[in-house]
Enzyme design. Structure first.
Site, PDB file in Angstrom:
ATOM      1  N   GLY A   1       0.819  -1.216   0.000  1.00  0.00           N
ATOM      2  CA  GLY A   1       0.000   0.000   0.000  1.00  0.00           C
ATOM      3  C   GLY A   1       0.848   1.260   0.000  1.00  0.00           C
ATOM      4  O   GLY A   1       0.505   2.254   0.638  1.00  0.00           O
TER       5      GLY A   1
ATOM      6  N   ILE B   1       5.148  -2.736   8.644  1.00  0.00           N
ATOM      7  CA  ILE B   1       6.295  -2.684   7.720  1.00  0.00           C
ATOM      8  C   ILE B   1       6.462  -1.262   7.185  1.00  0.00           C
ATOM      9  O   ILE B   1       7.562  -0.751   7.095  1.00  0.00           O
ATOM     10  CB  ILE B   1       6.117  -3.705   6.570  1.00  0.00           C
ATOM     11  CG1 ILE B   1       6.186  -5.124   7.128  1.00  0.00           C
ATOM     12  CG2 ILE B   1       7.174  -3.514   5.491  1.00  0.00           C
ATOM     13  CD1 ILE B   1       5.906  -6.216   6.122  1.00  0.00           C
TER      14      ILE B   1
ATOM     15  N   VAL C   1       8.177   3.192   1.805  1.00  0.00           N
ATOM     16  CA  VAL C   1       9.518   3.747   1.639  1.00  0.00           C
ATOM     17  C   VAL C   1       9.517   5.243   2.000  1.00  0.00           C
ATOM     18  O   VAL C   1      10.512   5.767   2.506  1.00  0.00           O
ATOM     19  CB  VAL C   1      10.058   3.449   0.212  1.00  0.00           C
ATOM     20  CG1 VAL C   1       9.331   4.248  -0.844  1.00  0.00           C
ATOM     21  CG2 VAL C   1      11.541   3.689   0.111  1.00  0.00           C
TER      22      VAL C   1
ATOM     23  N   VAL D   1       9.581   8.078   0.406  1.00  0.00           N
ATOM     24  CA  VAL D   1      10.204   9.123  -0.411  1.00  0.00           C
ATOM     25  C   VAL D   1       9.547   9.062  -1.789  1.00  0.00           C
ATOM     26  O   VAL D   1       8.713   8.199  -2.039  1.00  0.00           O
ATOM     27  CB  VAL D   1      11.741   8.939  -0.524  1.00  0.00           C
ATOM     28  CG1 VAL D   1      12.455   9.486   0.678  1.00  0.00           C
ATOM     29  CG2 VAL D   1      12.096   7.473  -0.746  1.00  0.00           C
TER      30      VAL D   1
ATOM     31  N   LYS E   1       6.224  21.855 -10.893  1.00  0.00           N
ATOM     32  CA  LYS E   1       7.598  21.540 -11.295  1.00  0.00           C
ATOM     33  C   LYS E   1       7.721  21.724 -12.798  1.00  0.00           C
ATOM     34  O   LYS E   1       7.023  21.061 -13.564  1.00  0.00           O
ATOM     35  CB  LYS E   1       7.919  20.099 -10.888  1.00  0.00           C
ATOM     36  CG  LYS E   1       9.273  19.626 -11.356  1.00  0.00           C
ATOM     37  CD  LYS E   1       9.555  18.190 -10.949  1.00  0.00           C
ATOM     38  CE  LYS E   1      10.824  17.691 -11.599  1.00  0.00           C
ATOM     39  NZ  LYS E   1      11.032  16.262 -11.412  1.00  0.00           N
TER      40      LYS E   1
ATOM     41  N   PRO F   1      14.327  21.122 -18.956  1.00  0.00           N
ATOM     42  CA  PRO F   1      12.953  21.644 -18.860  1.00  0.00           C
ATOM     43  C   PRO F   1      11.908  20.636 -19.326  1.00  0.00           C
ATOM     44  O   PRO F   1      12.197  19.762 -20.146  1.00  0.00           O
ATOM     45  CB  PRO F   1      12.981  22.812 -19.840  1.00  0.00           C
ATOM     46  CG  PRO F   1      13.958  22.401 -20.905  1.00  0.00           C
ATOM     47  CD  PRO F   1      14.971  21.495 -20.241  1.00  0.00           C
TER      48      PRO F   1
ATOM     49  N   VAL G   1       1.787 -10.407   4.756  1.00  0.00           N
ATOM     50  CA  VAL G   1       1.811 -11.633   3.953  1.00  0.00           C
ATOM     51  C   VAL G   1       2.965 -12.491   4.457  1.00  0.00           C
ATOM     52  O   VAL G   1       4.115 -12.039   4.494  1.00  0.00           O
ATOM     53  CB  VAL G   1       2.022 -11.301   2.451  1.00  0.00           C
ATOM     54  CG1 VAL G   1       2.123 -12.569   1.619  1.00  0.00           C
ATOM     55  CG2 VAL G   1       0.913 -10.397   1.943  1.00  0.00           C
TER      56      VAL G   1
ATOM     57  N   THR H   1      11.934   9.318 -12.042  1.00  0.00           N
ATOM     58  CA  THR H   1      11.287   8.414 -12.996  1.00  0.00           C
ATOM     59  C   THR H   1      10.490   7.263 -12.388  1.00  0.00           C
ATOM     60  O   THR H   1       9.783   6.562 -13.107  1.00  0.00           O
ATOM     61  CB  THR H   1      12.351   7.818 -13.932  1.00  0.00           C
ATOM     62  OG1 THR H   1      13.498   7.466 -13.167  1.00  0.00           O
ATOM     63  CG2 THR H   1      12.742   8.801 -15.006  1.00  0.00           C
TER      64      THR H   1
ATOM     65  N   TYR I   1      12.233   8.668 -30.662  1.00  0.00           N
ATOM     66  CA  TYR I   1      11.492   7.500 -30.188  1.00  0.00           C
ATOM     67  C   TYR I   1      10.025   7.607 -30.551  1.00  0.00           C
ATOM     68  O   TYR I   1       9.470   8.694 -30.564  1.00  0.00           O
ATOM     69  CB  TYR I   1      11.514   7.421 -28.665  1.00  0.00           C
ATOM     70  CG  TYR I   1      12.855   7.372 -28.034  1.00  0.00           C
ATOM     71  CD1 TYR I   1      13.885   6.618 -28.569  1.00  0.00           C
ATOM     72  CD2 TYR I   1      13.081   8.068 -26.851  1.00  0.00           C
ATOM     73  CE1 TYR I   1      15.115   6.567 -27.952  1.00  0.00           C
ATOM     74  CE2 TYR I   1      14.312   8.019 -26.227  1.00  0.00           C
ATOM     75  CZ  TYR I   1      15.326   7.272 -26.778  1.00  0.00           C
ATOM     76  OH  TYR I   1      16.522   7.225 -26.151  1.00  0.00           O
TER      77      TYR I   1
END
Ligand code: FAD
Length: 498
Positions: A8, A37, A40, A42, A73, A91, A181, A340, A427
């Site tokens: 989650g 648990i 993270v 961040v 941003k 940019p 789990v 990313t 691309y």
């Protein structure tokens, strides 16, 4: 179809919200997470693609920004990368007007190579100029206008985004279960996951299991043992120390990535605080030294103790195996230099929805999913390596290593094309289009030897004059846009979230 999401964090709740909202007739969504648990915690800087994700989920921008304490941003500022003292912006927008038969950077390269005195590249990109001025306004929907040549993303509080999405997912019928789990049961014949078992012995069956368990990769990594491809030889940073502080200086409409002796430091201004962290390679600096360097560098009073995070660059060989798809950190991690990870979460969700299995999972759909995700990871990997490799810095063992390390062939080919004739690989799919590569190539001092000969048609004087007109038009338009903080206060200040 019964979808079971394990985890989650940002990945888990983005997945649950998207499936619950976009496939309400096709699937039921159940999410299991463990508060013990935790997440993270961040992941505060994003790419412009996130706007499309929010729109598809029916999210109101101002409300979302108020609830997640977000700022706008316009790009990322890189300081001290090519050499100490440098500063350039990657940019979310084009250089020049972004139109015309020949790309702007060919003219720029020609003038540079002829020794012309040029203004800073930042002054001929609307997004860069707006960012440098500390201003913000939404882009003009007419892409022919200068004020229509940019996009934007958000900087938000990582701990507020997932709970915000949880609200949306639950409203749409997703079910959350608190628990850990402890076991994964597999079908004896197919090897697929049949069920997961929680610490209170509850057994949860499903048809499709989404592994959003973070770096643990409980399902894809631990249970299915899908190998991890280690890319740390190219991306040696493996730790970060994070420490938010009070904002003392401007609320910049951009993220900063400031090079450090063994990595780089982020600065992400939010409405209520500034996020900071030092991403470093532990083989070049100790944890204590990294923490001390971060503490010395942050601009305002710390508002939490420093937090240490460990990671390794790379990805699982395949993200979708059998009836298990890993999304988020469970699928892989590329350090946060270009913000990313959340983008990769979004791409995995969007691709999975496009290839969504009806009753039976087709091998070809799984292969296509893995092809697309691999391509995304590979592109980002090369783009990140470029930032380290394209440097003249030799002031520390870390910079010596990254400057001289062998690079992937795929990046070497891109660099050769650029150096020869200012060509940027185009691309059809994947992130980081031309302007992104141009920003980093030129920003880090790789000036091509040649350019498109069609850029020779106008005289150098005419080009210099057009450039000056462009620079002045951008500067004058930008000067009329609101200050970023003032815009936020009017549009989406924290008080509006109440
Ligand atoms: P997590 O947040 O770790 O969530 C994992 C979930 O799984 C948790 O809910 C946990 O409780 C649950 N779980 C684990 N084990 C069990 C179990 N046994 N039983 C039940 N539940 C379990 N991304 C960006 O896009 N931009 C950034 O600027 C950026 N900066 C970053 C900086 C650093 C230093 C790092 C390390 C990452 C950064 N990221 C960034 C990545 C971003 O933080 C993650 O992509 C994003 O938060 C998604 O994480 P996640 O949901 O995959 O994992």
């Amino acid at each position: 179809m019964r979808i079971v999401v394990v985890g989650g964090g940002t990945a888990g709740w983005m997945t649950a919200a998207a499936f619950a909202r976009l496939l309400p007739e096709t699937c039921s969504v159940r999410l299991i997470e463990s508060e013990a648990i935790g997440v993270v915690g961040v992941g505060e800087a994003t790419l412009p693609h996130i706007r499309a994700f929010n729109v598809r989920l029916g999210i109101n921008e101002a409300e979302f920004m108020a609830r997640t304490r977000a700022t706008f941003k316009l790009g990322i500022e890189f300081r001290d990368w090519g050499k100490i003292g440098d500063s350039y912006i990657h940019p979310f927008g084009t250089f020049g007007r972004g139109s015309g038969a020949i790309d702007f950077h060919h003219y720029w390269t020609r003038l540079l190579r002829k020794g012309a005195e040029l203004p800073s590249l930042d002054t001929v990109s609307y997004a860069c100029a707006l960012a440098r001025a500390g201003r913000f306004a939404h882009p003009d929907p007419d892409g022919r206008q200068l004020a229509g040549t940019f996009g934007y993303a958000y900087q938000f509080d990582a701990l507020l985004f997932a709970p915000y999405l949880r609200g949306i997912a639950e409203e749409m019928g997703a079910r959350r279960t608190e628990g850990k789990v402890t076991r994964v049961e597999r079908d004896g014949e197919s090897g697929d996951i049949a069920a997961i078992v929680l610490d209170d012995d509850e057994r949860i069956e499903g048809d499709l299991f989404i592994d959003c368990s973070g770096f643990r990769a409980l399902l894809l990594g631990r249970a299915l043992e899908e190998p991890f491809e280690d890319w740390s030889r190219w991306l040696p940073t493996d730790r970060a120390v994070a420490m938010p502080c009070r904002t003392r200086t401007a609320m910049t409409p951009y993220t900063s990535a400031i090079a450090m002796p063994a990595g780089w430091r982020w600065r992400i201004p939010l409405q209520h605080r500034t996020g900071n962290g030092y991403v470093y390679a532990s083989s070049f600096v100790s944890d204590d030294q990294a923490q001390a360097a971060l503490e010395a560098a942050v601009e305002g009073e710390a508002i939490a103790s420093p937090r240490l995070l460990h990671f390794k660059a790379g990805r699982r060989r395949r993200s979708w195996v059998g009836n298990c798809v890993a999304i988020g950190l469970a699928s892989g991690f590329l350090e946060p230099l270009e913000s990313t990870s959340i983008y990769l979460v979004q791409q995995a969700i969007t691709t999975l929805i496009e290839l969504f299995p009806e009753r039976h999972i087709a091998e070809s759909d799984r292969d296509e999913f893995n092809r697309i995700i691999d391509l995304e990871y590979d592109r980002i990997r090369d783009f990140l390596i470029l930032h380290y490799h394209a440097t003249t810095r030799s002031d520390s063992a870390f910079w010596d290593y990254v400057r001289t390390m062998p690079i992937p062939d795929s990046l070497a080919e891109k660099l050769a094309l650029w150096r020869e004739r200012a060509r940027v690989v185009k691309y059809r799919e994947g992130v980081f289009l031309e302007a992104s590569w141009i920003a980093v190539y030129l920003g880090q001092g790789i000036v091509p030897n040649g350019w498109d000969p069609r850029a020779d048609t106008a005289s150098a004087e005419t080009l210099a004059h057009s450039l000056e007109i462009l620079r002045a038009a951008i500067a004058s338009d930008v000067a009329g846009r609101p200050d970023h903080r003032a815009f936020i206060e009017r549009y989406c200040a924290i008080a509006q979230a109440a």
